[in-house]
Design an enzyme around this catalytic site. Structure first.
Site, short mmCIF file in Angstrom:
data_model
loop_
_atom_site.label_atom_id
_atom_site.label_comp_id
_atom_site.label_asym_id
_atom_site.label_seq_id
_atom_site.Cartn_x
_atom_site.Cartn_y
_atom_site.Cartn_z
N THR A 1 -48.33 1.40 -9.87
CA THR A 1 -47.39 1.34 -10.98
C THR A 1 -46.63 2.66 -11.03
O THR A 1 -47.01 3.65 -10.41
CB THR A 1 -48.10 1.12 -12.33
OG1 THR A 1 -48.83 2.32 -12.67
CG2 THR A 1 -49.06 -0.05 -12.28
N ILE B 1 -51.97 4.73 -11.88
CA ILE B 1 -51.18 4.98 -13.08
C ILE B 1 -50.68 6.42 -13.01
O ILE B 1 -51.40 7.32 -12.58
CB ILE B 1 -52.01 4.75 -14.37
CG1 ILE B 1 -51.12 4.83 -15.60
CG2 ILE B 1 -53.18 5.72 -14.47
CD1 ILE B 1 -51.80 4.38 -16.89
N VAL C 1 -55.04 8.27 -10.19
CA VAL C 1 -54.05 8.89 -11.06
C VAL C 1 -52.93 9.45 -10.19
O VAL C 1 -53.19 10.23 -9.27
CB VAL C 1 -54.68 10.00 -11.92
CG1 VAL C 1 -53.62 10.61 -12.83
CG2 VAL C 1 -55.82 9.44 -12.76
N LYS C 2 -51.70 9.06 -10.50
CA LYS C 2 -50.56 9.48 -9.69
C LYS C 2 -50.02 10.82 -10.20
O LYS C 2 -49.71 10.97 -11.39
CB LYS C 2 -49.45 8.43 -9.73
CG LYS C 2 -49.82 7.14 -9.04
CD LYS C 2 -48.72 6.11 -9.12
CE LYS C 2 -47.64 6.34 -8.10
NZ LYS C 2 -46.68 5.19 -8.05
N ILE C 3 -49.89 11.76 -9.27
CA ILE C 3 -49.34 13.08 -9.56
C ILE C 3 -48.23 13.34 -8.56
O ILE C 3 -48.45 13.22 -7.35
CB ILE C 3 -50.42 14.17 -9.46
CG1 ILE C 3 -51.52 13.93 -10.48
CG2 ILE C 3 -49.81 15.56 -9.66
CD1 ILE C 3 -52.68 14.92 -10.38
#
Length: 369
Positions: A44, A108, A139-141
């Protein structure tokens, strides 16, 4: 009928869907894609959530409940998005277990407005991890310069990370360094390295869009002959860097403690130029230990007309570098291409996040009236 998506999966490419919505979850569409289309993960981003929350009534009941509780705009957005991601994680639980934690992953993203703030990014990443509370979360960074130390800090806490918005191989090398440093710190902090997973998301089609625009502006036959070549070549050079850097004493020490390699992920694989094959960024990037996250339109195009002929990446680095040498020779400033794409990428997600906030604020206001 040939099952092209199965061929892709059998070649070592994990097929993830680049989309998520409440409608996909409640209608059974996502479960169907898992069952019938070999989908083993979901990504996402702010644009995807902005679209999902502005379309249809699927979120109305939860918005009304949150409005009745007096939830703030920020808390409402957090509740809506993490609920979808948590439920998707649960849907992928069996895939996650069957793959030993490699797949069944749902991503996310941290607030894109924090992309230039290291400590705030790391803090939100940890908060998202705790809020979703599922082992198959990523977790998207973003791989901005400020994001790199945040990646290390987040991994050091035992959090699995999807590093996003990567355009250049040079930045990818820095991402791998951040990943290795994060694993070393996680080990020192007592975390089980076997439980930490990561992917490095290369944005593919956007490279061609920007380079092609510049080639057209140059206008020579030599320049035009290079249209549609840059993106695949860039990804192939990235894979060569992956093979190069995940070996040697430093990596072997981590691997001995159960560390997982950070797989390259091909993102933005929907073709922007209608003159190109809709499966270009899938057919030409088939290689083991990678992920291809596709919009549903691309997924169906691959199923219907993809041509999976085996590994199309290994051994192509010299040819890929030759394409970049030719691009430089005709006047393409490759470093400026990557800088432009990173700035635009952050700005696009910022804009989508603003649209998301505006949509949810409107829904909260309507629920209170």
């Amino acid at each position: 009928m040939t099952d092209t998506l199965k061929q892709l999966s059998d070649a070592g490419v994990s097929i993830w869907l680049d989309d998520l919505s409440r409608e996909r979850l409640t209608s059974g569409n996502l479960a169907e894609l898992i069952r019938d289309k070999h989908v083993v993960g979901v990504t996402t981003n702010p644009t995807i959530f902005a679209g999902a929350l502005s379309d249809g009534k699927a979120y109305d009941a939860q918005v009304r409940e949150l409005a009745a509780r007096g939830a703030s705009l920020a808390d409402t957005v957090r509740e809506l998005t993490t609920t979808d991601v948590r439920n998707a994680c649960d849907l992928f639980r069996d895939v996650h277990q069957a793959s030993g934690g490699v797949d069944g992953r749902v991503s996310i993203e941290v607030d894109p407005g924090l992309a230039r703030d290291t400590d705030a990014t790391a803090a939100e990443a940890l908060d998202l991890w705790k809020t979703v509370d599922r082992p198959n979360l990523l977790v998207k960074i973003p791989a901005t310069e400020e994001g790199l130390p945040a990646i290390t800090q987040t991994l050091a806490e035992g959090v699995s990370v999807n590093v996003t918005l990567i355009f250049s191989v040079e930045r990818y090398r820095a991402v791998i360094e951040a990943y290795l440093a994060g694993l070393e710190q996680a080990k020192a902090n007592g975390h089980d390295l076997r439980a930490i997973h990561s992917v490095a998301s290369f944005f593919v089609s956007r490279v061609d869009s920007e380079v092609d625009k510049r080639l057209d502006a140059i206008g020579t036959d030599e320049a035009k002959a290079l249209r549609g070549e840059a993106a695949v070549a860039n990804a192939r050079l990235a894979y060569a860097a992956f093979l190069e850097l995940f070996q040697g004493p430093r990596w072997e020490a981590l691997a001995a403690d159960g560390a997982n390699r950070q797989r390259p992920l091909w993102a933005s694989t929907g073709v922007k130029n209608p003159d190109y094959s809709p499966t270009l960024y899938v057919d030409q990037l088939v290689v083991s230990d990678t992920v291809n996250t596709m919009p549903e339109k691309t997924l169906h195009a691959v199923a219907e007309q993809g041509k999976i002929t085996g590994d199309t990446v290994t051994g192509t680095a010299d040819a890929a570098q030759a394409i970049y040498d030719r691009l430089s020779a005709v006047g393409i400033d490759v470093s400026d291409v990557y800088r432009t794409l990173e700035v635009e990428g952050v700005e696009k997600f910022d804009k989508s996040w603003a649209e998301l906030l505006e949509t949810v604020q409107g829904q909260l206001d309507a629920a209170k009236s």
